[in-house]
Design an enzyme around this catalytic site. Sequence first.
Site, short mmCIF file in Angstrom:
data_model
loop_
_atom_site.label_atom_id
_atom_site.label_comp_id
_atom_site.label_asym_id
_atom_site.label_seq_id
_atom_site.Cartn_x
_atom_site.Cartn_y
_atom_site.Cartn_z
N GLU A 177 0.84 -1.20 0.00
CA GLU A 177 0.00 0.00 0.00
C GLU A 177 0.87 1.25 0.00
OE1 GLU A 177 -3.57 -1.91 2.79
OE2 GLU A 177 -2.16 -0.45 3.61
N LYS B 273 2.44 4.65 1.27
CA LYS B 273 2.63 5.29 2.57
C LYS B 273 2.39 6.77 2.38
CE LYS B 273 5.55 5.80 6.59
NZ LYS B 273 4.89 7.09 6.87
N ARG C 292 -2.67 9.09 16.56
CA ARG C 292 -1.84 7.94 16.91
C ARG C 292 -1.47 7.94 18.39
NH1 ARG C 292 2.54 6.77 13.85
NH2 ARG C 292 1.96 8.13 12.12
N GLU D 83 -5.25 6.92 7.53
CA GLU D 83 -4.49 8.17 7.48
C GLU D 83 -5.40 9.25 6.92
OE1 GLU D 83 -0.88 9.08 7.46
OE2 GLU D 83 -0.36 7.25 8.54
N PHE E 28 -7.18 1.84 5.87
CA PHE E 28 -6.47 0.63 5.44
C PHE E 28 -6.71 -0.55 6.37
CE2 PHE E 28 -3.24 3.44 7.52
CZ PHE E 28 -3.12 2.75 8.72
N ARG F 253 6.14 -2.49 17.15
CA ARG F 253 6.72 -2.54 15.82
C ARG F 253 7.25 -3.96 15.58
NH1 ARG F 253 7.42 2.71 13.87
NH2 ARG F 253 7.47 4.32 15.48
N LYS G 247 7.77 -0.46 6.37
CA LYS G 247 7.66 0.69 5.49
C LYS G 247 8.92 0.82 4.65
CE LYS G 247 8.76 3.58 9.52
NZ LYS G 247 8.24 4.64 10.42
#
Length: 519
Positions: free
Chosen positions: A219, A221, A244, A273, A308, A384, A390
Amino acid sequence: MLLSEVVDASREVGATRSRTAKTRVVAALLARAEPAECAVVASWLAGEPRQRKVGVGWRTLSSHAEPAPGTTTAEGSAPLDVVAVDALLDGLATTAGAGAAARRGALLDELFAPATADERSFLVRLLTGELRQGALEAVVLDAVAQASGAPAALVRRAAMLSGSLPTTAHAALNGGAEALEAVRLEVGRPVHPMLASPGGTLEDVLADAAQRALDVVVEPKLDGARIQVHLDRGADVPVRVWTRTLREVTDGLPEVAAQVLALPCETAVLDGETLALDDDGRPRPFQDTMSRFGSDEGSEVLLSPFFFDLLHLDGRDLLDEPLAARLVALDGLLAAPGHAPLRMPGARGASADEAAAVLERALADGHEGVVVKDLAAPYAAGRRGRAWQKVKPVHTLDLLVVGAEWGYGRRTGSLSNIHLAARDPGGGAPLVVGKTFKGMTDALLAWQTATFPGLATAEHRWGLELRPELVVEVAVDGAQRSTRYPGGVALRFARVLRYRPDKTADQADDVEAVRALLV
């Protein structure tokens, strides 16, 4: 439990860089805490009061914390205990209206009068966000698991779903695994977002996925701000929006709320986003997007959301289902006429050529790169990992500004060369990894010069030392080994891209992310 016990534990935690040792100290203290104390103690050792904000600034705190001349401790006073201190902080946090300043002053005097010098120092640092003894939330969660005997994964999941470390600590230490298992996703209560780790090149990330036999989605970013949106038509406020950092911004984003309210469902929790686009559909400067999240209430920039992920839909929790199933549900929700523009584009099960095309198109459209996601992965909030990676054509890092030097020549009178630090993954003080004065506009130099003195912890002829609160995004050409810096690594050719007011200090990159760029 006495405040002095917490202060002693905080000092012991700050004296070691060992994460295991920090966890052991915090766990021992939590194991001794009474039921009414454990949430407070856990929150304090993670570096913030249970109330988060108490409405009192550093200058006011310092003036009341300073003992009268000739005194060091209050004589004849009973020692402060945790519950009493927390009650006083509740009073500070809820004091408002006419005469609030005088009432806060009286509460502060009541708080500091019986305190020892060490306790006063601890409280001031706690209430100003400067209590950086190295027990980050992740360390405290591990300590909660150790003290309660509950599985660490169950503790982390409850923290994810409740969005609250104190709540999780109370549940684990008073109810054990059964209480933690009872914590569920609630529409209207935000969860910690799942995060992406920095990856290498697109070829490297795809090769890693192939080696692990993973099916992925690729996807774009976007150069925007992360949002989590909850829809509940039966609530007084049917649509609520969080950032966030779990800061609610519902009132400031009516156009986003209106689009979600038009969706054909009763309840939903969406992850995505939002960003400002120009007339050609290209992203406007990042600061235009962030103007809607700050104090600029006059901003007329409209934001476009792109979703997303889907965590809940009409009574069905999707967190534990694989991303592939969540995307099927998301596609179904956004398939109704008029809602397709809300869907983040991407290529599912993409070949190397298809993934490369997504990256090329994202960059051509003015976005940052792509995110490669494991379609089999559940939603693992707040951590993470390799499930989401990313990929950007330029190496970027989110680092902490811990100092600034006065400029010279054309920059005389401006705070220019900034000192950059990465988080210590062991929970210690941030580790300096370099400096830079590149990439700064005149407007940015003026902002730094006006802003930095309010964050100063020490002043020198060369400049200021700063509390590690501001997150700045920098582009770098890589990293190199260094004996100059305590982390053993230094940035190569860092330049400022922008500050990240949407990120908190604990969301900055750690030194391992810098070491991953070693050339």
